[in-house]
Scaffold this active site. Structure first.
Site, mmCIF file in Angstrom:
data_model
loop_
_atom_site.group_PDB
_atom_site.id
_atom_site.type_symbol
_atom_site.label_atom_id
_atom_site.label_comp_id
_atom_site.label_asym_id
_atom_site.label_seq_id
_atom_site.Cartn_x
_atom_site.Cartn_y
_atom_site.Cartn_z
ATOM 1 N N GLY A 58 5.909 -8.856 -11.129
ATOM 2 C CA GLY A 58 4.296 -9.039 -11.521
ATOM 3 C C GLY A 58 4.494 -9.101 -13.416
ATOM 4 O O GLY A 58 3.947 -10.725 -13.353
ATOM 5 N N PRO A 66 1.536 9.420 11.094
ATOM 6 C CA PRO A 66 1.604 8.100 11.660
ATOM 7 C C PRO A 66 0.493 7.585 11.764
ATOM 8 O O PRO A 66 0.442 6.881 12.107
ATOM 9 C CB PRO A 66 2.648 8.757 12.950
ATOM 10 C CG PRO A 66 2.965 9.521 12.987
ATOM 11 C CD PRO A 66 2.721 10.357 11.615
ATOM 12 N N ASN A 67 -0.754 8.367 12.931
ATOM 13 C CA ASN A 67 -1.965 7.513 12.836
ATOM 14 C C ASN A 67 -2.904 7.440 11.632
ATOM 15 O O ASN A 67 -3.232 6.388 11.742
ATOM 16 C CB ASN A 67 -2.769 9.241 13.669
ATOM 17 C CG ASN A 67 -3.927 8.380 14.031
ATOM 18 O OD1 ASN A 67 -3.752 7.707 14.898
ATOM 19 N ND2 ASN A 67 -5.155 8.795 13.512
ATOM 20 N N PHE A 97 0.923 -1.635 0.045
ATOM 21 C CA PHE A 97 -0.033 0.353 0.063
ATOM 22 C C PHE A 97 1.337 1.395 0.212
ATOM 23 O O PHE A 97 0.008 2.602 0.664
ATOM 24 C CB PHE A 97 -0.829 -0.078 1.220
ATOM 25 C CG PHE A 97 -2.163 -1.050 1.301
ATOM 26 C CD1 PHE A 97 -2.000 -1.949 -0.134
ATOM 27 C CD2 PHE A 97 -2.631 -1.212 2.524
ATOM 28 C CE1 PHE A 97 -3.175 -2.604 0.242
ATOM 29 C CE2 PHE A 97 -3.747 -2.299 2.052
ATOM 30 C CZ PHE A 97 -3.918 -2.971 0.887
ATOM 31 N N LYS A 98 2.036 1.264 0.283
ATOM 32 C CA LYS A 98 3.060 2.293 -0.071
ATOM 33 C C LYS A 98 2.608 3.541 0.906
ATOM 34 O O LYS A 98 2.278 4.199 0.712
ATOM 35 C CB LYS A 98 3.333 2.552 -1.166
ATOM 36 C CG LYS A 98 4.589 1.654 -2.960
ATOM 37 C CD LYS A 98 5.145 2.273 -3.478
ATOM 38 C CE LYS A 98 5.818 1.215 -3.882
ATOM 39 N NZ LYS A 98 4.582 0.283 -5.075
ATOM 40 N N GLN A 158 10.568 -4.576 -16.466
ATOM 41 C CA GLN A 158 10.550 -3.089 -16.463
ATOM 42 C C GLN A 158 12.646 -3.030 -16.683
ATOM 43 O O GLN A 158 13.087 -2.181 -16.368
ATOM 44 C CB GLN A 158 11.186 -2.663 -14.409
ATOM 45 C CG GLN A 158 9.506 -2.006 -14.286
ATOM 46 C CD GLN A 158 9.543 -1.691 -12.803
ATOM 47 O OE1 GLN A 158 10.486 -1.128 -12.381
ATOM 48 N NE2 GLN A 158 8.511 -2.359 -11.914
ATOM 49 N N GLY A 212 15.571 -5.682 -15.317
ATOM 50 C CA GLY A 212 16.049 -6.196 -14.767
ATOM 51 C C GLY A 212 16.287 -7.609 -14.390
ATOM 52 O O GLY A 212 14.609 -7.826 -14.522
HETATM 53 O O1 3DU Z 1 6.910 -4.577 -13.035
HETATM 54 P P1 3DU Z 1 6.238 -5.975 -12.455
HETATM 55 O O2 3DU Z 1 5.094 -5.741 -13.346
HETATM 56 O O3 3DU Z 1 7.301 -6.470 -12.502
HETATM 57 O O4 3DU Z 1 5.606 -4.838 -10.758
HETATM 58 C C1 3DU Z 1 6.503 -4.702 -10.104
HETATM 59 C C2 3DU Z 1 5.787 -5.046 -8.989
HETATM 60 O O5 3DU Z 1 6.420 -3.936 -7.756
HETATM 61 C C3 3DU Z 1 4.321 -3.246 -8.756
HETATM 62 O O6 3DU Z 1 3.137 -3.907 -8.211
HETATM 63 C C4 3DU Z 1 4.890 -2.179 -8.285
HETATM 64 O O7 3DU Z 1 4.208 -1.388 -8.038
HETATM 65 C C5 3DU Z 1 6.175 -2.900 -7.681
HETATM 66 N N1 3DU Z 1 7.472 -1.634 -6.904
HETATM 67 C C6 3DU Z 1 8.002 -1.718 -8.143
HETATM 68 O O8 3DU Z 1 7.375 -1.874 -9.324
HETATM 69 C C7 3DU Z 1 8.933 -0.805 -7.852
HETATM 70 C C8 3DU Z 1 9.097 0.099 -6.401
HETATM 71 O O9 3DU Z 1 10.518 0.599 -6.539
HETATM 72 C C9 3DU Z 1 8.531 -0.732 -5.346
HETATM 73 C C10 3DU Z 1 7.496 -1.560 -5.691
#
Ligand code: 3DU
Length: 215
Positions: free
Chosen positions: A190, A67-68, A61-62, A172, A174
């Site tokens: 993902g 804090p509350n 949920f980032k 992405q 990597g």
């Molecule tokens: O790029 P993908 O489809 O493999 O998804 C990556 C997931 O990880 C996605 O839910 C995104 O919100 C989360 N995420 C990042 O991609 C990069 C971050 O720095 C943090 C979370």
């Protein structure tokens, strides 16, 4: 958090029925299911409840609030069955500490440097600070970019034995093996899994790549 496969699937599918069928297909190939806003907004918090019966659920949920409010969000996620939650480091130490306290036995992971190109603009500049903050606040670990294995390595030297989960594999750009070799405990994947023709097979292939990188 038990990391046998060192692979976490990110189910960013805005359709609970489809997400459930993918979750069932890949659950034996992954250590956890990460749930983000697209799926929760489409399917409600019930998706967390349903997936909690299948696997460790990591609520991405980032959280980045006072804090509350951060505490209230974490309480709801844990009540729904989350075993872990993700918060941002940039909200500051008091907010991260509120997440850790509210999580109880659940794990908190702190985002350091975001994996996309824009992550270099701001988050990269303070990533080391966020990593230190995560350790001080008692978080289970950090989120670091699989798109930049050199950064995973640098952050590993700060967090010691805390966990590092690395998103950014596949879509992405990597590579799972590179992130693991750089010091990530697990990768988060993902689209390369849920968009694949056969998600279970795609997950198995990534798990095999991870295994071979450890030899
Ligand atoms: O790029 P993908 O489809 O493999 O998804 C990556 C997931 O990880 C996605 O839910 C995104 O919100 C989360 N995420 C990042 O991609 C990069 C971050 O720095 C943090 C979370």
């Amino acid at each position: 958090m038990r990391l046998d496969r060192r692979l976490i699937v990110a189910l960013d599918v805005p359709d609970a029925t489809l997400a459930t069928s993918i979750a069932k297909a890949v659950r034996r190939s992954v250590d956890a299911i990460k749930v983000n806003w697209p799926l929760v907004l489409a399917g409600g918090i019930q998706v967390v409840r349903d997936f909690a019966d299948l696997a460790y659920v990591l609520c991405d949920f980032k959280i980045a609030d006072i804090p509350n409010t951060s505490r209230l969000i974490v309480e709801q996620a844990v009540r729904a069955g989350a075993s872990g939650v993700i918060c941002h480091g940039f909200a500051g130490e008091d907010s991260v500490r509120a997440c850790v306290e509210a999580a109880g036995k659940a794990d908190v992971f702190v985002v350091t440097e975001l994996s996309h190109p824009g992550g270099r603009e701001y988050t990269a500049k303070l990533a080391e600070e966020f990593a230190r903050l995560a350790v001080r606040a008692g978080a289970a670990g950090i989120i670091a970019p699989a798109t930049r294995p050199d950064r995973v390595k640098a952050l590993r030297s700060i967090v010691g034995r805390s966990l590092i989960l690395a998103p950014g594999v596949g879509a992405q750009g990597g590579k799972a093996a590179d992130a693991i070799r750089a010091g990530a405990d697990a990768v988060i994947v993902g689209r390369a899994i849920y968009d694949a023709k056969e998600p279970a097979r795609a997950a198995e292939e990534i798990a095999a790549e991870i295994r071979s990188s450890l030899r």
